[in-house]
Design a protein around this motif. Structure first.
Motif, PDB file in Angstrom:
ATOM      1  N   ILE A 112      15.701  18.826  18.475  1.00 35.50           N
ATOM      2  CA  ILE A 112      16.467  20.078  18.523  1.00 35.50           C
ATOM      3  C   ILE A 112      15.660  21.165  19.214  1.00 35.50           C
ATOM      4  O   ILE A 112      14.506  21.410  18.856  1.00 35.50           O
ATOM      5  N   THR A 113      16.255  21.810  20.189  1.00 32.28           N
ATOM      6  CA  THR A 113      15.648  22.983  20.829  1.00 32.28           C
ATOM      7  C   THR A 113      16.382  24.227  20.358  1.00 32.28           C
ATOM      8  O   THR A 113      17.600  24.343  20.532  1.00 32.28           O
ATOM      9  N   PHE A 114      15.628  25.161  19.753  1.00 35.40           N
ATOM     10  CA  PHE A 114      16.189  26.432  19.297  1.00 35.40           C
ATOM     11  C   PHE A 114      15.826  27.494  20.334  1.00 35.40           C
ATOM     12  O   PHE A 114      14.680  27.940  20.408  1.00 35.40           O
ATOM     13  N   LEU A 115      16.803  27.887  21.140  1.00 36.89           N
ATOM     14  CA  LEU A 115      16.545  28.803  22.247  1.00 36.89           C
ATOM     15  C   LEU A 115      16.256  30.217  21.758  1.00 36.89           C
ATOM     16  O   LEU A 115      16.884  30.719  20.824  1.00 36.89           O
ATOM     17  N   ASP A 116      15.304  30.874  22.430  1.00 35.97           N
ATOM     18  CA  ASP A 116      15.055  32.289  22.181  1.00 35.97           C
ATOM     19  C   ASP A 116      16.153  33.129  22.834  1.00 35.97           C
ATOM     20  O   ASP A 116      16.828  32.688  23.778  1.00 35.97           O
ATOM     21  N   VAL A 117      16.330  34.334  22.326  1.00 35.37           N
ATOM     22  CA  VAL A 117      17.305  35.280  22.878  1.00 35.37           C
ATOM     23  C   VAL A 117      16.568  36.545  23.306  1.00 35.37           C
ATOM     24  O   VAL A 117      15.411  36.757  22.938  1.00 35.37           O
ATOM     25  N   ASP A 118      17.241  37.405  24.080  1.00 36.06           N
ATOM     26  CA  ASP A 118      16.597  38.647  24.499  1.00 36.06           C
ATOM     27  C   ASP A 118      16.714  39.701  23.397  1.00 36.06           C
ATOM     28  O   ASP A 118      17.182  39.413  22.290  1.00 36.06           O
ATOM     29  N   LYS A 119      16.314  40.911  23.685  1.00 34.40           N
ATOM     30  CA  LYS A 119      16.266  41.961  22.664  1.00 34.40           C
ATOM     31  C   LYS A 119      17.646  42.354  22.145  1.00 34.40           C
ATOM     32  O   LYS A 119      17.757  43.016  21.109  1.00 34.40           O
ATOM     33  N   TYR A 120      18.695  41.954  22.856  1.00 29.00           N
ATOM     34  CA  TYR A 120      20.055  42.234  22.420  1.00 29.00           C
ATOM     35  C   TYR A 120      20.701  41.040  21.720  1.00 29.00           C
ATOM     36  O   TYR A 120      21.853  41.116  21.297  1.00 29.00           O
ATOM     37  N   GLY A 121      19.982  39.940  21.655  1.00 28.08           N
ATOM     38  CA  GLY A 121      20.536  38.737  21.038  1.00 28.08           C
ATOM     39  C   GLY A 121      21.300  37.862  22.001  1.00 28.08           C
ATOM     40  O   GLY A 121      22.055  36.981  21.578  1.00 28.08           O
ATOM     41  N   VAL A 122      21.112  38.052  23.290  1.00 26.74           N
ATOM     42  CA  VAL A 122      21.829  37.292  24.310  1.00 26.74           C
ATOM     43  C   VAL A 122      20.979  36.117  24.783  1.00 26.74           C
ATOM     44  O   VAL A 122      19.778  36.261  25.030  1.00 26.74           O
ATOM     45  N   VAL A 123      21.594  34.957  24.901  1.00 23.50           N
ATOM     46  CA  VAL A 123      20.933  33.808  25.497  1.00 23.50           C
ATOM     47  C   VAL A 123      21.463  33.663  26.919  1.00 23.50           C
ATOM     48  O   VAL A 123      22.672  33.658  27.158  1.00 23.50           O
ATOM     49  N   SER A 124      20.547  33.595  27.877  1.00 22.10           N
ATOM     50  CA  SER A 124      20.955  33.561  29.281  1.00 22.10           C
ATOM     51  C   SER A 124      21.273  32.138  29.720  1.00 22.10           C
ATOM     52  O   SER A 124      20.800  31.156  29.136  1.00 22.10           O
ATOM     53  N   LEU A 125      22.064  32.046  30.779  1.00 16.77           N
ATOM     54  CA  LEU A 125      22.385  30.741  31.353  1.00 16.77           C
ATOM     55  C   LEU A 125      21.127  30.053  31.850  1.00 16.77           C
ATOM     56  O   LEU A 125      20.964  28.837  31.678  1.00 16.77           O
ATOM     57  N   ASP A 126      20.206  30.809  32.440  1.00 19.06           N
ATOM     58  CA  ASP A 126      18.959  30.218  32.930  1.00 19.06           C
ATOM     59  C   ASP A 126      18.153  29.597  31.793  1.00 19.06           C
ATOM     60  O   ASP A 126      17.547  28.537  31.965  1.00 19.06           O
ATOM     61  N   THR A 127      18.163  30.260  30.629  1.00 18.54           N
ATOM     62  CA  THR A 127      17.445  29.721  29.471  1.00 18.54           C
ATOM     63  C   THR A 127      18.045  28.381  29.049  1.00 18.54           C
ATOM     64  O   THR A 127      17.320  27.439  28.718  1.00 18.54           O
ATOM     65  N   VAL A 128      19.371  28.301  29.077  1.00 22.15           N
ATOM     66  CA  VAL A 128      20.042  27.042  28.754  1.00 22.15           C
ATOM     67  C   VAL A 128      19.690  25.968  29.785  1.00 22.15           C
ATOM     68  O   VAL A 128      19.352  24.829  29.424  1.00 22.15           O
ATOM     69  N   LYS A 129      19.764  26.338  31.047  1.00 23.73           N
ATOM     70  CA  LYS A 129      19.474  25.384  32.115  1.00 23.73           C
ATOM     71  C   LYS A 129      18.068  24.797  31.983  1.00 23.73           C
ATOM     72  O   LYS A 129      17.850  23.590  32.146  1.00 23.73           O
ATOM     73  N   GLN A 130      17.098  25.663  31.679  1.00 27.37           N
ATOM     74  CA  GLN A 130      15.707  25.222  31.582  1.00 27.37           C
ATOM     75  C   GLN A 130      15.477  24.284  30.402  1.00 27.37           C
ATOM     76  O   GLN A 130      14.524  23.497  30.399  1.00 27.37           O
ATOM     77  N   ILE A 132      17.697  21.988  29.301  1.00 30.44           N
ATOM     78  CA  ILE A 132      18.419  20.726  29.450  1.00 30.44           C
ATOM     79  C   ILE A 132      17.456  19.578  29.754  1.00 30.44           C
ATOM     80  O   ILE A 132      16.535  19.707  30.563  1.00 30.44           O
ATOM     81  N   LYS A 133      17.687  18.457  29.091  1.00 32.79           N
ATOM     82  CA  LYS A 133      16.916  17.243  29.351  1.00 32.79           C
ATOM     83  C   LYS A 133      17.876  16.119  29.729  1.00 32.79           C
ATOM     84  O   LYS A 133      19.094  16.252  29.567  1.00 32.79           O
ATOM     85  N   ASP A 134      17.318  15.033  30.189  1.00 31.51           N
ATOM     86  CA  ASP A 134      18.145  13.892  30.588  1.00 31.51           C
ATOM     87  C   ASP A 134      18.949  13.341  29.413  1.00 31.51           C
ATOM     88  O   ASP A 134      20.020  12.750  29.606  1.00 31.51           O
ATOM     89  N   ASN A 135      18.421  13.505  28.198  1.00 28.43           N
ATOM     90  CA  ASN A 135      19.088  12.945  27.019  1.00 28.43           C
ATOM     91  C   ASN A 135      19.777  14.008  26.164  1.00 28.43           C
ATOM     92  O   ASN A 135      20.069  13.767  24.992  1.00 28.43           O
ATOM     93  N   THR A 136      20.066  15.180  26.751  1.00 26.45           N
ATOM     94  CA  THR A 136      20.781  16.222  26.007  1.00 26.45           C
ATOM     95  C   THR A 136      22.222  15.786  25.782  1.00 26.45           C
ATOM     96  O   THR A 136      22.940  15.480  26.733  1.00 26.45           O
ATOM     97  N   VAL A 137      22.645  15.763  24.513  1.00 24.64           N
ATOM     98  CA  VAL A 137      23.984  15.281  24.178  1.00 24.64           C
ATOM     99  C   VAL A 137      24.915  16.388  23.706  1.00 24.64           C
ATOM    100  O   VAL A 137      26.138  16.224  23.735  1.00 24.64           O
ATOM    101  N   LEU A 138      24.343  17.521  23.281  1.00 25.02           N
ATOM    102  CA  LEU A 138      25.182  18.590  22.730  1.00 25.02           C
ATOM    103  C   LEU A 138      24.476  19.927  22.845  1.00 25.02           C
ATOM    104  O   LEU A 138      23.261  20.021  22.666  1.00 25.02           O
ATOM    105  N   VAL A 139      25.273  20.972  23.120  1.00 22.87           N
ATOM    106  CA  VAL A 139      24.817  22.360  23.042  1.00 22.87           C
ATOM    107  C   VAL A 139      25.767  23.096  22.108  1.00 22.87           C
ATOM    108  O   VAL A 139      26.985  22.920  22.189  1.00 22.87           O
TER     109      VAL A 139
END
Length: 374
Positions: A112-130, A132-139
């Motif tokens: 499980i990867t728990f993504l960080d968010v910015d100071k407003y609580g927003v997760v960016s598309l670039d953060t999601v893209k970075q 991603i792994k070959d075996n990612t099955v769900l977001v």
């Protein structure tokens, strides 16, 4: 009592209560029964399924009824990944029902990867893209955060994940009835909904999973809800949920404009009253009825209790948090220090909130600050 905790729960609407009572009296049959009483209940169940589907612009085939928002998140996520292995992505500020589900899946072998968010609580598309792994099955990313009200750009993230052929779930419990939810434009495969957040009864919710997506029942050989959830279906509560959903979605645009004006009024009154405060979360991309406030220098729990003494009900964040935890988990993830994260109060308004309520609340907060701080 002035009630300003609509994110925790809402009172049942008159029409939803009327439907609940009528359905309890006249549609009491088990919808799985083959006799006429069961068939009558089954018909109401399917009408309700179509009503919920229409509120999110999708087909009834993908709607499954559950025991509430937390139940919906748990079942949706586990059903989508059951029988699979690999990597799952979520954010660090999800609702506890999502975080706890992923903690369990992590113990079962998922990464499980728990993504960080910015100071407003927003997760960016670039953060999601970075991430991603070959075996990612769900977001899984929440549409609107219950603690701070921030709205994520689900549509943009979903479009990317669709191209990558990765399943996308979104917890839409707080968003439903407050902002438009269109399954197609959001580019999601699955969402979770709850009844008691929109003036319906407690103990009932729904999951949408695209009929194009394969899933496996959490409990094998379950017959109810096409195998999605075990247990006799609560038809009266579901019919009441559907009524509440229709009602809130029909009035959503006008009501959210009214609530946004009340929110802005409260912020202005606090500033005019010289109350030192900060709005937590995104200043613009946020739920219009939701104010997550840090009143500087005073613990949120103290402010909440003092407001309660003045017959005003607010909260210090999501009602499903860990018992005894005073610091806001979400504020800590946003980068606030522990002392500051303890100063959070959440004010959430609803259809019974008036301008007089806002004025009285602003004056009450001013009184608390003046009598507490030197």
């Amino acid at each position: 009592m002035i009630y300003l905790d609509y994110c925790a729960t809402t009172p049942m609407s008159d029409s939803a209560l009327e439907v609940f009572i009528k359905a309890s009296k006249e549609f009491y049959g088990n919808p799985s029964s083959l006799h006429d009483v069961g068939t009558k209940a089954k018909s109401l169940l399917e009408q309700s399924r179509k009503a919920i589907a229409s509120c999110v612009n999708t087909e009834a085939k993908g709607i499954y009824f559950t025991g509430g928002g937390s139940d919906s998140n748990n079942l949706a996520i586990k059903s989508l990944v059951k029988g699979k292995k690999g990597h799952i992505i979520t954010t660090s500020i999800e609702h506890f029902s999502v975080l706890n589900t992923f903690t369990q899946l992590e113990e079962e072998g998922f990464e499980i990867t728990f993504l960080d968010v910015d100071k407003y609580g927003v997760v960016s598309l670039d953060t999601v893209k970075q991430a991603i792994k070959d075996n990612t099955v769900l977001v899984s990313i929440c549409y609107a955060n219950s603690d701070i009200g921030t709205i994520q750009n689900i549509s943009q993230i979903g479009a990317f994940l669709k191209d990558e052929n990765i399943l996308f779930h979104s917890d839409c419990v707080q968003a439903f009835g407050k902002i438009p939810i269109d399954i197609t434009s959001l580019n999601v495969d699955s969402i979770s909904l709850s009844s008691h957040k929109i003036y319906g009864p407690k103990g009932v919710g729904a999951v949408y999973i695209s009929p194009k997506v394969s899933w496996k029942p959490v409990i094998p050989n379950t017959s109810h809800e096409s195998g999605f959830r075990a247990g006799t279906v609560n038809v009266p509560a579901i019919a009441s949920f559907a009524q509440a959903a229709i009602e809130i979605c029909e009035n959503m645009e006008v009501e959210q404009l009214r609530l946004k004006q009340l929110s802005q009024q409260l912020l202005s009154l606090l500033s005019n009253n010289c109350v030192t405060h900060s709005l937590i979360g995104h200043p613009d991309e946020r739920l219009s009825h939701h104010l997550s406030l840090r009143v500087h220098g005073i613990e949120g729990q103290y402010t909440m209790l003092e407001l309660n003494r003045k017959n005003i009900a607010v909260s210090t964040g999501t009602a499903c948090k860990v018992e005894g935890q005073n610091a806001s988990k979400t504020m800590l993830q946003l980068g606030y220090k522990k002392d500051a994260s303890r100063e959070l109060i959440r004010i959430s308004m609803g259809k019974h909130t008036t301008e007089a309520h806002i004025i009285e609340t602003a004056n009450a907060i001013k009184d608390i600050v003046e009598t507490t701080l030197p």
